[in-house]
Structures are given as C-alpha cells and as structure tokens.
Design a protein around this motif. Structure first.
Motif, PDB file in Angstrom:
ATOM      1  N   SER A  62       0.824  -1.203   0.000  1.00  0.00           N
ATOM      2  CA  SER A  62       0.000   0.000   0.000  1.00  0.00           C
ATOM      3  C   SER A  62       0.862   1.259   0.000  1.00  0.00           C
ATOM      4  O   SER A  62       0.604   2.202  -0.761  1.00  0.00           O
ATOM      5  CB  SER A  62      -0.923  -0.021   1.216  1.00  0.00           C
ATOM      6  N   ALA A  63       1.898   1.271   0.824  1.00  0.00           N
ATOM      7  CA  ALA A  63       2.782   2.438   0.894  1.00  0.00           C
ATOM      8  C   ALA A  63       3.514   2.645  -0.438  1.00  0.00           C
ATOM      9  O   ALA A  63       3.601   3.782  -0.948  1.00  0.00           O
ATOM     10  CB  ALA A  63       3.785   2.269   2.030  1.00  0.00           C
ATOM     11  N   ASP A  64       4.031   1.572  -1.019  1.00  0.00           N
ATOM     12  CA  ASP A  64       4.732   1.682  -2.300  1.00  0.00           C
ATOM     13  C   ASP A  64       3.788   2.094  -3.427  1.00  0.00           C
ATOM     14  O   ASP A  64       4.168   2.857  -4.329  1.00  0.00           O
ATOM     15  CB  ASP A  64       5.434   0.365  -2.648  1.00  0.00           C
ATOM     16  N   THR A  65       2.560   1.605  -3.385  1.00  0.00           N
ATOM     17  CA  THR A  65       1.572   1.984  -4.395  1.00  0.00           C
ATOM     18  C   THR A  65       1.295   3.478  -4.317  1.00  0.00           C
ATOM     19  O   THR A  65       1.186   4.160  -5.343  1.00  0.00           O
ATOM     20  CB  THR A  65       0.270   1.174  -4.209  1.00  0.00           C
ATOM     21  N   GLU A  66       1.187   4.011  -3.115  1.00  0.00           N
ATOM     22  CA  GLU A  66       0.960   5.445  -2.949  1.00  0.00           C
ATOM     23  C   GLU A  66       2.163   6.255  -3.448  1.00  0.00           C
ATOM     24  O   GLU A  66       1.999   7.325  -4.027  1.00  0.00           O
ATOM     25  CB  GLU A  66       0.637   5.785  -1.497  1.00  0.00           C
ATOM     26  N   TYR A  71       4.135   9.807  -8.066  1.00  0.00           N
ATOM     27  CA  TYR A  71       4.998   9.991  -9.230  1.00  0.00           C
ATOM     28  C   TYR A  71       4.166  10.008 -10.511  1.00  0.00           C
ATOM     29  O   TYR A  71       4.341  10.863 -11.385  1.00  0.00           O
ATOM     30  CB  TYR A  71       6.052   8.881  -9.294  1.00  0.00           C
ATOM     31  N   PHE A  72       3.240   9.057 -10.620  1.00  0.00           N
ATOM     32  CA  PHE A  72       2.417   8.932 -11.816  1.00  0.00           C
ATOM     33  C   PHE A  72       1.571  10.185 -12.025  1.00  0.00           C
ATOM     34  O   PHE A  72       1.520  10.726 -13.123  1.00  0.00           O
ATOM     35  CB  PHE A  72       1.520   7.691 -11.702  1.00  0.00           C
ATOM     36  N   ASP A  73       0.907  10.647 -10.953  1.00  0.00           N
ATOM     37  CA  ASP A  73       0.048  11.823 -11.073  1.00  0.00           C
ATOM     38  C   ASP A  73       0.854  13.063 -11.473  1.00  0.00           C
ATOM     39  O   ASP A  73       0.404  13.868 -12.289  1.00  0.00           O
ATOM     40  CB  ASP A  73      -0.697  12.084  -9.762  1.00  0.00           C
ATOM     41  N   ALA A  77       1.219  13.420 -17.880  1.00  0.00           N
ATOM     42  CA  ALA A  77       1.244  13.913 -19.262  1.00  0.00           C
ATOM     43  C   ALA A  77       2.432  13.354 -20.041  1.00  0.00           C
ATOM     44  O   ALA A  77       2.292  12.990 -21.218  1.00  0.00           O
ATOM     45  CB  ALA A  77       1.280  15.441 -19.264  1.00  0.00           C
ATOM     46  N   SER A  78       3.586  13.255 -19.408  1.00  0.00           N
ATOM     47  CA  SER A  78       4.758  12.748 -20.133  1.00  0.00           C
ATOM     48  C   SER A  78       4.788  11.221 -20.186  1.00  0.00           C
ATOM     49  O   SER A  78       5.392  10.638 -21.093  1.00  0.00           O
ATOM     50  CB  SER A  78       6.048  13.279 -19.504  1.00  0.00           C
ATOM     51  N   LEU A  79       4.153  10.569 -19.224  1.00  0.00           N
ATOM     52  CA  LEU A  79       4.143   9.100 -19.209  1.00  0.00           C
ATOM     53  C   LEU A  79       3.118   8.515 -20.182  1.00  0.00           C
ATOM     54  O   LEU A  79       3.360   7.490 -20.812  1.00  0.00           O
ATOM     55  CB  LEU A  79       3.845   8.589 -17.793  1.00  0.00           C
ATOM     56  N   GLY A  95      -0.461   2.256 -14.584  1.00  0.00           N
ATOM     57  CA  GLY A  95      -1.324   3.046 -15.441  1.00  0.00           C
ATOM     58  C   GLY A  95      -2.663   3.287 -14.781  1.00  0.00           C
ATOM     59  O   GLY A  95      -2.804   3.168 -13.564  1.00  0.00           O
ATOM     60  N   VAL A  96      -3.613   3.651 -15.614  1.00  0.00           N
ATOM     61  CA  VAL A  96      -4.970   3.924 -15.133  1.00  0.00           C
ATOM     62  C   VAL A  96      -5.948   3.084 -15.936  1.00  0.00           C
ATOM     63  O   VAL A  96      -5.677   2.704 -17.079  1.00  0.00           O
ATOM     64  CB  VAL A  96      -5.331   5.424 -15.259  1.00  0.00           C
TER      65      VAL A  96
END
Length: 168
Positions: A62-66, A71-73, A77-79, A95-96
């Motif tokens: 859970s901590a690593d996912t957050e 980073y993802f958020d 746009a660049s990812l 991803g989403v």
C-alpha cells in the motif's frame, strides 16, 4: 488386478441389534464431530499465521503503491503519450483504467414512484413475471392438472438419529 472382497451382508434381525447399530452410528458421528472440530482449529491457526505474515506485506504494498501514484500523477502527461493508459517499466506496468460504473440509489421506493409518475421515465422500470412455486406446492391437486407440472418427492424418508451424549 486386485479384486475387492465384499464384506458379508449382515442383517439386523432384532430390536436390540437395531439399537446397537444406531449406537455405532452415534459413536461414529461423535468421532466425525471431533475430527471436524480439530480441522476447524487447524484452519483457524493457519489463517491466523497467514494474516500475521501478510499484514506487513499489505502495508508495504500500500505504501509503495501510494509512492508510485504520486509519481504517476505528477508525470502523467509525459508518461501517457498518444492516448496510452499505461506505461511499461522494466519490472512491470503502471497506469490507469476505468472502474465499473455503479448506480447508487438513496431511496428506491421514492425513485420507483418518480419513475412511475413520469411517462418518459417508465422505461427504467422492470416488471418481472415468474412462477409462484410455493403456491403450486400449496395446491398440489390443482398443480398436477397443469400441463408441464409435476410434483416430485414428498415421500417418507428413512432417518437415524442417535442419542447424543456430550461431544467433549
């Protein structure tokens, strides 16, 4: 090939013999109950050990996912270029994805009334017709006169109920 030798057929000829057989059944049922109880204890112990070992792993995931979510958020746009929904990394993908839409109705009765009152909204009401099996079983003489209906069962079923003396 080995043949199975059938046990000789024994018959219960007296009420005393019947009582002895019912007693054996009762003793076997008590043993089964004890086996089931020991199985339940073993399963509970295994579940506890699993949950104890799994808890810190779930917390770390859970901590690593957050961390990744942040980073993802920040770099979305660049990812995600060219309409992509995910990005491949050397160790996996992130991803989403769209979640399944879920309808939430606060007051079903009020909604149903509103839908019934507005002719344009009646298409959102489902009417369901189904056979009332309980009513047919309540009137078996009439039910069996209807094509395609028959009633099965309802006969006497043999049972054995040994006296139970504490299962400890």
């Amino acid at each position: 090939m080995g043949e199975t030798i059938a046990a000789p057929v024994r018959r219960v000829r007296t009420q005393d013999q019947a009582a002895a057989v019912v007693g054996r059944i009762g003793a076997a049922q008590v043993q089964l109950g004890r086996l089931k109880a020991s199985l339940d204890v073993a399963v509970a112990q295994a579940n506890l050990a699993y949950e104890t070992a799994a808890a810190p792993l779930r917390t770390a995931i859970s901590a690593d996912t957050e961390l990744l979510r942040g980073y993802f958020d920040a770099n979305r746009a660049s990812l995600l270029t060219g309409g992509k929904k995910s990005v491949a990394l050397s160790t996996g993908t992130m991803g989403v994805k769209k979640t399944t839409a879920k309808l939430v109705v606060a007051d079903v009765d009020a909604l149903l009334k509103r839908l019934e009152e507005d002719r344009k909204l009646r298409r959102f009401i489902r009417t369901k017709s189904e056979v009332d099996r309980a009513a047919l079983l309540a009137e078996p003489k009439v039910a069996v006169t209807i094509d395609g209906v028959s009633i099965e069962g309802g006969e006497d079923a043999f049972f054995v109920k040994p006296l139970t003396v504490g299962t400890a």
